[in-house]
Design an enzyme around this catalytic site. Structure first.
Site, PDB file in Angstrom:
ATOM      1  N   LYS A  54      49.018  34.510  37.479  1.00  0.00           N
ATOM      2  CA  LYS A  54      47.580  34.552  38.542  1.00  0.00           C
ATOM      3  C   LYS A  54      47.428  33.266  37.282  1.00  0.00           C
ATOM      4  O   LYS A  54      47.754  33.007  36.042  1.00  0.00           O
ATOM      5  CB  LYS A  54      46.262  34.973  37.878  1.00  0.00           C
ATOM      6  CG  LYS A  54      44.792  34.650  38.569  1.00  0.00           C
ATOM      7  CD  LYS A  54      44.057  35.494  37.627  1.00  0.00           C
ATOM      8  CE  LYS A  54      42.655  34.602  38.433  1.00  0.00           C
ATOM      9  NZ  LYS A  54      41.856  35.901  37.802  1.00  0.00           N
ATOM     10  N   GLY A  68      32.750  35.988  35.564  1.00  0.00           N
ATOM     11  CA  GLY A  68      31.204  37.134  34.593  1.00  0.00           C
ATOM     12  C   GLY A  68      30.176  37.257  35.041  1.00  0.00           C
ATOM     13  O   GLY A  68      29.436  37.710  34.109  1.00  0.00           O
ATOM     14  N   THR A  83      34.241  42.303  35.524  1.00  0.00           N
ATOM     15  CA  THR A  83      33.841  42.601  34.659  1.00  0.00           C
ATOM     16  C   THR A  83      32.968  43.737  34.435  1.00  0.00           C
ATOM     17  O   THR A  83      31.864  44.553  34.497  1.00  0.00           O
ATOM     18  CB  THR A  83      32.569  41.165  34.368  1.00  0.00           C
ATOM     19  OG1 THR A  83      33.607  40.749  34.054  1.00  0.00           O
ATOM     20  CG2 THR A  83      31.616  41.353  33.779  1.00  0.00           C
TER      21      THR A  83
END
Length: 349
Positions: free
Chosen positions: A188, A249, A298
């Site tokens: 990634k 997040g 998250t």
């Protein structure tokens, strides 16, 4: 108010519902054994029945109206097409609806992050999520104790990311190291050169994607949702594109929906929504939009019950995919549609 009840056993045996007379009495159920259509018509006009015969009222001019022609099953059946027992044979899920990344097949469309979990919770979280791909930062792979890889169940595809890279050169170096440490070609690509908003640098991401794809990596670039950049990443050899839903997040959900929809509509590779997904309902929304997969981290790591939240995300993603493939209903604007349609236009939109 009292009511005289006659022959209660007979009333329970009859197929026709008893209808109270206007004076509160209930007549013999046998005498009321009229057709259901007559009972329905009489009830609709507020007329009591005592001997099985409808009592005429002042609205006799409406007696000839055929209620079936207005709202009954005759009209509805005529409008609906004949059922086809094999019409939905092609709609498949799971093994029959795989996610393809770099030639690899996955039945799960949930990519799970691994950054903040207690290492002892990772196995249970992965199992409840039903995921087959887990991301990780290379810096979490240690050669001594508490190596994250030791806690990942067998059969899981590791997706190392280049988190911390500030440009294409650094991302390429981290990806090459990750290939050796994690024994995988998946990577990634994350490039963020500022620390406040952690927005991906699309220009550097395109450069890194082109280099890593040419070296045989399954390049999965994290990107700011720009439809033009998505096409450039695809041309550079990306196995998919991973637009952010909102700030990483943040748990704010899909704040970039309009741009992501354009990307989905024009992409020739899978579109995986990454960053900002904060609730299972938002993951479901992403899949209903037509996204091929969702990455979440998250929202799960910060939940009170991490394994249970992982399962909730799994169920939501599967529901969203099934909803998308089933074909969502038409959204109308400026008018209502009756729940008991009376003409073809009510069915056809």
């Amino acid at each position: 108010m009292s009511a005289a009840i006659i022959n209660d056993d007979t009333m329970r045996d009859t197929d026709t519902s008893d209808i109270a007379a206007s004076d509160g009495s209930i007549s013999n159920g046998t005498a009321q054994a009229t057709t259901k259509e007559s009972a329905t018509e009489s009830a609709g006009t507020g007329i009591g029945i005592t001997d099985g015969s409808a009592i005429a009222n002042d609205r006799s001019t409406e007696a000839d109206i055929d209620l079936d022609a207005l709202v009954g099953t005759t009209t509805n059946t005529a409008i609906l097409p004949e059922p086809d027992a094999h019409a939905y044979d092609a709609i498949e899920t799971g093994d029959g609806d795989p996610l393809i990344l770099g030639g690899h097949r996955f039945t799960s469309r949930f990519i799970l992050g691994s950054g903040r979990y207690d290492l002892n919770l990772i196995k249970a979280t992965i199992e409840n999520a039903g995921t087959q791909i887990v991301t990780m930062a290379l810096r979490r792979c240690r050669t001594t104790e508490n190596n994250l890889l030791d806690y990942i169940p067998k059969g899981i595809t590791m997706l190392p990311n280049t988190s911390g890279a500030r440009n294409a050169e650094e991302a390429v170096r981290i990806a090459r190291l990750a290939r050796e440490v994690c024994h995988t070609d998946f990577v990634k690509i994350e490039i963020e050169h500022e620390q406040r908003y952690l927005l991906p640098d699309n220009a550097e991401t395109i450069k890194a994607t082109a280099i890593l794809a040419s070296e045989g990596f399954v390049a999965m670039p994290y990107m700011f949702p720009d439809p033009i950049v998505a096409r450039q990443l695809e041309d550079a050899g990306a196995a998919c594109v991973m637009p952010l839903g909102s700030l990483i997040g943040s748990n704010k959900g899909i704040r970039m929906r309009d741009f992501i929809e354009v990307i989905i509509a024009n992409a020739g590779v899978p579109v995986i929504i990454d960053a900002g997904i904060g609730r299972p309902s938002q993951a479901c929304e992403a899949m209903e939009m037509g996204a091929d997969a969702v990455m979440a981290y998250t929202a799960i790591a910060s939940a009170g019950n991490i394994p249970l939240m992982a399962r909730a995300f799994k169920d939501a993603i599967e529901a969203g995919r099934a909803s998308y493939r089933s074909g969502l209903g038409t959204v109308t604007e400026g008018h209502a549609v009756p729940s008991s349609p009376t003409n073809a236009s009510d069915y056809l939109g």
